[in-house]
Design an enzyme around this catalytic site. Structure first.
Site, PDB file in Angstrom:
ATOM      1  CE  LYS A   1      -4.499  -0.326   2.130  1.00  0.00           C
ATOM      2  NZ  LYS A   1      -5.024  -0.486   3.483  1.00  0.00           N
TER       3      LYS A   1
ATOM      4  CE  LYS B   1       1.647 -15.006  50.789  1.00  0.00           C
ATOM      5  NZ  LYS B   1       2.522 -14.678  49.665  1.00  0.00           N
TER       6      LYS B   1
ATOM      7  CE  LYS C   1      -7.690 -24.295  58.772  1.00  0.00           C
ATOM      8  NZ  LYS C   1      -7.440 -23.419  59.957  1.00  0.00           N
TER       9      LYS C   1
END
Ligand code: TRP
Ligand code: SF4
Length: 403
Positions: free
Chosen positions: A122, A192, A195
């Site tokens: 182009k 982290k 639970k």
């Protein structure tokens, strides 16, 4: 279906600095950005280095061009309080990541990106057999991966670049995703979470890895997405650990295809600067008026009494963008019955475009009169972007064991 929007999803997109924007940009891109900034963490930037890959001989990244474009963003409703607006060249991390990624990117991947050959064809008058131009899509990959973007709103023509980005990310993760103490760190990261979530995660991981249960993988990923208290690094570790791979350092982004908005220009062709058929986003009201009044119409309507066909008229194309069904019906009938002239037909269109532009012009005026405020927005945005970019680069450098 989930109606709550994931606020923690990140969006990155860029535009080359072309100076003042037109209504095609507004309807095709900016309106979409304005909407996205409300729902996602957005980074929108001016890709001035990208401009250099094709226009290295012309200073298209001049401060005026950059500021003009950013004024248009702000006028369209992109707000520095909702999105980070910045300048690529003010965040040198883009160049650094580009360089590092270039080390692992096979030449053939870049050569086969369709835009490479297309653009060279182009822009024949330019010598685009340059190193920088071949690397165009990889620089774009760096733009995106630097922010660990989830989504990249782009047009159809850019999809191949996002695909390359995904491949490069995958390759990077594959080569460098093995931390020395990966298992230990992943186990610590699990602890982290609450639970209950830790237990669920272990369970899902087992189900996926031992039974190939894809649903468990999906649920596990959603579980990680929803964690508020773990760091980005830990989250990525856990994503990798879930799948039984190493750490995902550079997540793969997704292309969010913006609907091909073929905004018609003043002559019925697609609105584009190169066709000279545009209406600027901040067009002066009188100029706007004149531009639409002068628009060509169906040539069959040479006289007021000649009937016309709206489907052969560029004015009708614009009506389709701006007018409601009632007005469209009115145009359709009146044109075919020659019950009014073309100027009458254009009147409600002019009003609608003016009404859309009015608040945009108002907002732009503030910034036109205070370009230092525009500069400040760019500077602050670039600084904020740098912080995020630096974090990613630290991960990258660490993974490549430079530290
Ligand atoms: N190549 C894009 C275009 O021509 C501009 C761009 C550069 C970009 N970096 C990007 C778009 C990153 C999205 C994400 O339109
Ligand atoms: Fe076009 Fe309207 Fe004139 Fe018909 S009346 S030719 S739709 S401008």
């Amino acid at each position: 279906m989930a109606t709550n929007i994931p606020q923690n999803q990140r969006v990155v997109s860029g535009m080359r600095p072309t100076g003042k924007l037109h209504l095609g940009h507004y309807h095709g891109v900016l309106k979409n950005w304005v909407e996205m900034q409300l729902n996602y963490e957005c980074f929108f930037f001016v890709a001035d280095w990208h401009a250099l890959t094709t226009h290295y001989d012309d200073p298209s990244g001049t401060p005026t061009h950059v500021e003009d474009m950013v004024i248009d963003w702000l006028a369209a409703g992109i707000a520095p309080s909702s999105a980070t607006i910045f300048l690529q060249s003010q965040v040198p991390e883009h160049a650094e990541l580009h360089l590092l990624l270039s080390m692992i990117t096979p030449l053939s991947w870049l050569e086969r990106v369709p835009t490479y050959k297309d653009q060279q064809e182009k822009l024949r008058e330019k010598d685009l057999a340059t190193y920088g131009f071949l690397g165009y899509p990889l620089l774009q990959s760096a733009d995106i991966l630097l922010y660990k973007a989830d989504m990249v709103p782009v047009g159809e023509d850019q999809v191949a670049h996002i695909e390359l980005t995904r491949e490069v990310a995958r390759r990077f993760n594959h080569i460098y995703g093995r931390e020395a103490d990966f298992e230990k760190r992943a186990e610590e990261a699990i602890k982290k979470m609450s639970k209950k979530d830790s237990k669920l995660y272990r369970n899902l991981r087992k189900r996926y890895q031992e039974q190939g249960d894809d649903e468990a993988l999906e649920v596990g990923q959603a579980l990680l997405e929803s964690q508020q208290n773990i760091s980005v690094g830990d989250r990525e570790r856990l994503f990798g650990y879930l799948e039984g791979m190493g750490k995902i350092i550079l997540p793969e982004p997704e292309a969010k295809l913006t609907k091909a908005s073929k905004m018609p220009g003043l002559d019925g062709q697609k609105m584009s600067k190169s066709y000279g058929n545009t209406i600027a986003l901040r067009e002066n009201p009188d100029v706007l008026d004149t531009k639409i009044r002068k628009m060509p119409t169906d040539p069959a309507r040479a006289r007021l009494t000649d009937a016309g066909d709206p489907e052969k008229c560029p004015v009708f194309d614009l009506h389709k963008v701006y007018s409601d069904d009632k007005t469209l019906m009115w145009v359709n009938e009146g044109c075919r019955a020659a019950s009014f002239g073309c100027l009458d037909c254009k009147k409600p269109l002019i009003d609608a475009v003016q009404a859309e532009m009015e608040p945009i012009r108002e907002r732009a005026k503030e910034f036109e009169n205070d370009r230092s405020a525009v500069r400040a927005i760019i500077d602050e945005g670039s600084e904020a972007a740098r912080e995020v970019a630096r974090e990613t680069l630290d991960d990258v450098v660490e993974a490549m064991r430079f530290v």
